[in-house]
Design an enzyme around this catalytic site. Structure first.
Site, PDB file in Angstrom:
ATOM      1  N   LYS A  22      49.879  65.117  39.168  1.00 36.65           N
ATOM      2  CA  LYS A  22      50.632  66.269  39.681  1.00 36.65           C
ATOM      3  C   LYS A  22      51.991  66.389  39.005  1.00 36.65           C
ATOM      4  CE  LYS A  22      53.316  66.304  43.861  1.00 36.65           C
ATOM      5  NZ  LYS A  22      54.644  66.539  43.540  1.00 36.65           N
ATOM      6  N   ASN A  23      52.741  65.284  38.984  1.00 35.76           N
ATOM      7  CA  ASN A  23      54.127  65.415  38.519  1.00 35.76           C
ATOM      8  C   ASN A  23      54.235  65.592  37.006  1.00 35.76           C
ATOM      9  OD1 ASN A  23      55.038  65.463  41.115  1.00 35.76           O
ATOM     10  ND2 ASN A  23      55.629  63.298  41.183  1.00 35.76           N
ATOM     11  N   ARG A  93      59.480  71.921  44.543  1.00 36.00           N
ATOM     12  CA  ARG A  93      60.579  71.213  43.899  1.00 36.00           C
ATOM     13  C   ARG A  93      60.579  71.453  42.390  1.00 36.00           C
ATOM     14  NH1 ARG A  93      65.130  70.083  45.795  1.00 36.00           N
ATOM     15  NH2 ARG A  93      66.264  68.763  44.378  1.00 36.00           N
ATOM     16  N   CYS A 117      59.473  68.706  49.323  1.00 27.40           N
ATOM     17  CA  CYS A 117      59.528  67.815  50.482  1.00 27.40           C
ATOM     18  C   CYS A 117      60.978  67.476  50.810  1.00 27.40           C
ATOM     19  CB  CYS A 117      58.755  66.528  50.192  1.00 27.40           C
ATOM     20  SG  CYS A 117      56.980  66.784  50.093  1.00 27.40           S
ATOM     21  N   ARG A 122      68.825  66.560  48.308  1.00 22.42           N
ATOM     22  CA  ARG A 122      68.204  66.423  46.984  1.00 22.42           C
ATOM     23  C   ARG A 122      69.067  67.178  45.975  1.00 22.42           C
ATOM     24  NH1 ARG A 122      61.640  66.716  47.247  1.00 22.42           N
ATOM     25  NH2 ARG A 122      61.916  65.823  45.170  1.00 22.42           N
ATOM     26  N   PRO A 123      70.162  66.555  45.540  1.00 23.64           N
ATOM     27  CA  PRO A 123      71.106  67.274  44.677  1.00 23.64           C
ATOM     28  C   PRO A 123      70.545  67.520  43.280  1.00 23.64           C
ATOM     29  CG  PRO A 123      71.753  64.971  44.901  1.00 23.64           C
ATOM     30  CD  PRO A 123      70.554  65.156  45.771  1.00 23.64           C
ATOM     31  N   ILE A 124      71.126  68.515  42.565  1.00 23.81           N
ATOM     32  CA  ILE A 124      70.745  68.732  41.161  1.00 23.81           C
ATOM     33  C   ILE A 124      71.990  68.673  40.262  1.00 23.81           C
ATOM     34  CG2 ILE A 124      68.612  70.017  41.636  1.00 23.81           C
ATOM     35  CD1 ILE A 124      70.197  72.590  40.912  1.00 23.81           C
ATOM     36  N   ASP A 125      73.005  67.935  40.749  1.00 20.11           N
ATOM     37  CA  ASP A 125      74.258  67.861  39.988  1.00 20.11           C
ATOM     38  C   ASP A 125      74.058  67.299  38.578  1.00 20.11           C
ATOM     39  OD1 ASP A 125      73.706  65.504  41.723  1.00 20.11           O
ATOM     40  OD2 ASP A 125      75.364  64.633  40.594  1.00 20.11           O
ATOM     41  N   GLN A 126      73.157  66.330  38.425  1.00 20.29           N
ATOM     42  CA  GLN A 126      72.959  65.722  37.098  1.00 20.29           C
ATOM     43  C   GLN A 126      72.292  66.710  36.138  1.00 20.29           C
ATOM     44  OE1 GLN A 126      74.195  62.540  36.226  1.00 20.29           O
ATOM     45  NE2 GLN A 126      75.188  63.026  38.164  1.00 20.29           N
ATOM     46  N   ASP A 308      56.885  57.042  45.692  1.00 20.45           N
ATOM     47  CA  ASP A 308      55.815  57.947  46.127  1.00 20.45           C
ATOM     48  C   ASP A 308      54.593  57.193  46.673  1.00 20.45           C
ATOM     49  OD1 ASP A 308      57.461  59.994  45.392  1.00 20.45           O
ATOM     50  OD2 ASP A 308      56.438  60.435  43.509  1.00 20.45           O
ATOM     51  N   ARG A 400      49.378  69.957  48.684  1.00 21.99           N
ATOM     52  CA  ARG A 400      50.255  70.203  47.532  1.00 21.99           C
ATOM     53  C   ARG A 400      49.966  69.217  46.419  1.00 21.99           C
ATOM     54  NH1 ARG A 400      56.163  69.600  49.024  1.00 21.99           N
ATOM     55  NH2 ARG A 400      56.056  69.371  46.803  1.00 21.99           N
TER      56      ARG A 400
HETATM   57  N1  EPU Z   1      69.615  62.663  42.150  1.00 21.36           N
HETATM   58  C1  EPU Z   1      70.951  62.966  42.142  1.00 21.36           C
HETATM   59  N2  EPU Z   1      71.365  64.047  41.382  1.00 21.36           N
HETATM   60  C2  EPU Z   1      70.497  64.791  40.648  1.00 21.36           C
HETATM   61  C3  EPU Z   1      69.133  64.468  40.665  1.00 21.36           C
HETATM   62  C4  EPU Z   1      68.707  63.382  41.427  1.00 21.36           C
HETATM   63  O1  EPU Z   1      71.759  62.329  42.788  1.00 21.36           O
HETATM   64  O2  EPU Z   1      70.949  65.739  39.982  1.00 21.36           O
HETATM   65  C5  EPU Z   1      69.155  61.509  42.957  1.00 21.36           C
HETATM   66  C6  EPU Z   1      68.211  61.933  44.088  1.00 21.36           C
HETATM   67  O3  EPU Z   1      68.906  62.346  45.228  1.00 21.36           O
HETATM   68  C7  EPU Z   1      67.405  60.660  44.302  1.00 21.36           C
HETATM   69  C8  EPU Z   1      67.332  60.034  42.902  1.00 21.36           C
HETATM   70  O4  EPU Z   1      68.374  60.661  42.141  1.00 21.36           O
HETATM   71  O5  EPU Z   1      68.080  59.794  45.151  1.00 21.36           O
HETATM   72  C9  EPU Z   1      66.035  60.222  42.164  1.00 21.36           C
HETATM   73  O6  EPU Z   1      65.679  61.603  42.137  1.00 21.36           O
HETATM   74  P1  EPU Z   1      64.799  62.209  40.963  1.00 21.36           P
HETATM   75  O7  EPU Z   1      65.597  63.268  40.290  1.00 21.36           O
HETATM   76  O8  EPU Z   1      64.236  61.103  40.143  1.00 21.36           O
HETATM   77  O9  EPU Z   1      63.629  62.900  41.789  1.00 21.36           O
HETATM   78  P2  EPU Z   1      62.936  64.292  41.515  1.00 21.36           P
HETATM   79  O10 EPU Z   1      62.852  64.527  40.047  1.00 21.36           O
HETATM   80  O11 EPU Z   1      63.534  65.361  42.361  1.00 21.36           O
HETATM   81  C10 EPU Z   1      60.526  63.352  41.240  1.00 21.36           C
HETATM   82  C11 EPU Z   1      59.191  63.572  41.890  1.00 21.36           C
HETATM   83  C12 EPU Z   1      59.199  62.976  43.286  1.00 21.36           C
HETATM   84  C13 EPU Z   1      59.555  61.484  43.206  1.00 21.36           C
HETATM   85  C14 EPU Z   1      60.871  61.288  42.434  1.00 21.36           C
HETATM   86  C15 EPU Z   1      61.205  59.819  42.186  1.00 21.36           C
HETATM   87  C16 EPU Z   1      58.456  65.651  40.917  1.00 21.36           C
HETATM   88  C17 EPU Z   1      58.202  67.092  41.088  1.00 21.36           C
HETATM   89  N3  EPU Z   1      58.941  65.011  41.968  1.00 21.36           N
HETATM   90  O12 EPU Z   1      61.481  64.016  42.056  1.00 21.36           O
HETATM   91  O13 EPU Z   1      57.856  63.088  43.730  1.00 21.36           O
HETATM   92  O14 EPU Z   1      59.699  60.957  44.496  1.00 21.36           O
HETATM   93  O15 EPU Z   1      60.786  61.947  41.152  1.00 21.36           O
HETATM   94  O16 EPU Z   1      60.179  59.196  41.485  1.00 21.36           O
HETATM   95  O17 EPU Z   1      58.199  65.079  39.860  1.00 21.36           O
HETATM   96  C18 EPU Z   1      56.110  63.308  45.279  1.00 21.36           C
HETATM   97  O18 EPU Z   1      55.339  63.483  44.336  1.00 21.36           O
HETATM   98  O19 EPU Z   1      55.738  63.106  46.463  1.00 21.36           O
HETATM   99  C19 EPU Z   1      57.545  63.351  45.030  1.00 21.36           C
HETATM  100  C20 EPU Z   1      58.428  63.575  45.968  1.00 21.36           C
END
Ligand code: EPU
Length: 430
Positions: A22-23, A93, A117, A122-126, A308, A400
């Site tokens: 999926k991811n 997401r 979810c 779930r910030p996107i600052d980075q 996950d 999903r």
């Molecule tokens: N984070 C920040 N700032 C950012 C981005 C992330 O502080 O700009 C923090 C998050 O709050 C979190 C950590 O960094 O604490 C890791 O977040 P990451 O960005 O790695 O997660 P994501 O890309 O939003 C993906 C998967 C998730 C999985 C995570 C971690 C997708 C669509 N989603 O999320 O998958 O839990 O990586 O491996 O690829 C799932 O499939 O059930 C799922 C939630």
């Protein structure tokens, strides 16, 4: 409205074939926006998140054709807008990958803030920090739409991520693949689907080195040509079936997997006493007549134990001898499903990021609700081992991310079916 009805007590046995990841799919499908020719993507899981991201691409103008259940042809050439702001974008997401892909193609993107979810903030600052470093000015419009703009091509640069983030690493690869010069992402995430995306882009003519390590170097190219590409197997779907068969003390051959991607899951199962044998593209999991015991489990970015799979393993740990300690290191709030497990009789206490799970506490069926995708999978596993009947609602979360989960589990001997719930009854129980 639909729910799953699970009559627990059956042991899972047999063979299951894992679907595409999926991811990886939800990153590779938007990545086609960058391609200058049509592409064919194979081994795509047939799940609602994929249907949604494909629909979003279509709304942008791409020609998307379903060749068969797991293959899509995508012609991104007709896309002539960088705005993706309708409600469908908020439904998942991974729609944030539209930002990187549209910036990579148009130097501009306007995308609704992503949903997905809920694990707390779930910030996107980075992501935004990285886009800005590449030269895009980023603003949040009305708190709901990210607007990234630049009047020239992105400029390669060095970006150090403050947090190891899968989404940021992928988004910056997308935004940088056609940038001027070299981009270096440091402290990058190393998940298998990051390597898969790099392989996909490189097969089209991109120049990305180091994916799978914490330093990724991208030399921008002008043109990406069309290819046929097959997505890697889903590590988390495989881990879910591995946990489920261990919980029911069955024996299962899990096919179409990359055993290397499953190492942390395999190691943890072996630690608790499950027999696991690795083949080239399959793993055998055997928990029959084995005495399973407690463990400590900490989630970490890859190659650590995946967050996950944390909920599914908590469900498994309710069945083993002793008290296990689980620490969630990735998300602030990924234990919402525990409240539902408690309704089934589990003894679990949660304090911030730590869950203490008492083993060998008999679970009983109950009406429970999926709180998120993997939490829903954990409740299915609990339902499979519980006495009596579990009715799981809010199954749209599960659908999903898991292709044909009912069919796959039934083929292994589970007593699970999907039941339609009339609207008025659903309103009463909501
Ligand atoms: N984070 C920040 N700032 C950012 C981005 C992330 O502080 O700009 C923090 C998050 O709050 C979190 C950590 O960094 O604490 C890791 O977040 P990451 O960005 O790695 O997660 P994501 O890309 O939003 C993906 C998967 C998730 C999985 C995570 C971690 C997708 C669509 N989603 O999320 O998958 O839990 O990586 O491996 O690829 C799932 O499939 O059930 C799922 C939630």
């Amino acid at each position: 409205m639909e729910k799953y009805i699970i009559n627990g007590g059956n042991v899972l046995n047999g063979e299951v074939t894992v679907s595409g990841a999926k991811n990886a799919a939800v990153a590779i499908i938007p990545a086609t926006i960058l391609c200058d020719e049509p592409c064919r993507i194979e081994n795509i899981p047939n799940i609602s998140d994929v249907t949604l991201i494909a629909k979003i691409l279509q709304n942008l103008g791409a020609k998307v054709t379903r060749v068969n259940k797991s293959t899509l042809d995508i012609d991104p050439r007709p896309i002539n807008t960088y705005c993706a702001v309708d409600d469908s974008v908020r439904g998942m997401r991974a729609s944030y990958y539209l930002l990187g892909a549209l910036i990579g193609r148009f130097n501009n993107a306007r995308v609704a803030m992503p949903g997905g979810c809920n694990f707390g903030v779930r910030p996107i600052d980075q992501h935004l920090k990285g886009f800005a470093a590449l030269g895009a000015e980023c603003e949040l419009l009305n708190g709901a739409i990210v607007d990234a703009h630049s009047d020239r091509r992105m400029q390669g640069t060095s970006i150090y991520l403050d947090t190891v983030s899968v989404g940021t690493t992928i988004n910056l690869m997308l935004a940088a693949v056609k940038a001027e010069g070299q981009t270096i992402i440091e402290n990058a995430a190393k998940e298998p689907h990051i390597v898969d995306l790099a392989n996909f882009l490189n097969s089209m003519g991109a120049s990305i080195r180091g994916a799978g390590t914490d330093v990724i170097k991208i030399r921008g190219v002008d043109y990406l040509h069309g290819i046929t590409y097959s997505i890697i197997p889903d590590q988390i779907e495989a881990g879910t079936y591995m946990a489920a068969v261990a919980a029911t003390r069955g024996k299962l051959l899990v096919k179409n997997v990359t055993p290397k991607h499953l190492e942390s899951i395999t190691a943890k199962l072996r630690e608790i006493g499950v027999y696991v044998e690795e083949y080239d593209e399959a793993v055998l999991v055997d928990a029959t007549e084995r005495r399973l015991r407690r463990c400590n489990l900490k989630t970490m970015p890859h190659p650590g134990f995946p967050t996950d799979c944390q909920p599914q393993f908590v469900a498994l740990l309710t069945t083993v001898e002793g008290t296990s300690i689980v620490t969630e290191n990735v998300w602030d709030n990924r234990y919402q499903y525990v409240r539902e497990l408690l309704l089934m009789g589990a003894h679990i206490s949660v304090e911030s990021r730590v869950a203490i799970v008492d083993g060998q506490v008999p679970l009983h069926g109950a009406p429970v609700k999926a709180t998120d995708l993997r939490g829903g999978a954990a409740l299915i596993i609990a339902g499979l081992v519980a006495s009596g009947t579990t009715e799981l609602s809010s199954i749209h979360y599960v659908e999903r991310g898991y292709e044909e989960i009912v069919e796959k589990l039934r083929a292994l001997g589970a007593d699970i079916k999907k039941q339609y719930v009339p609207e008025d009854e659903a309103a009463v129980t909501a």
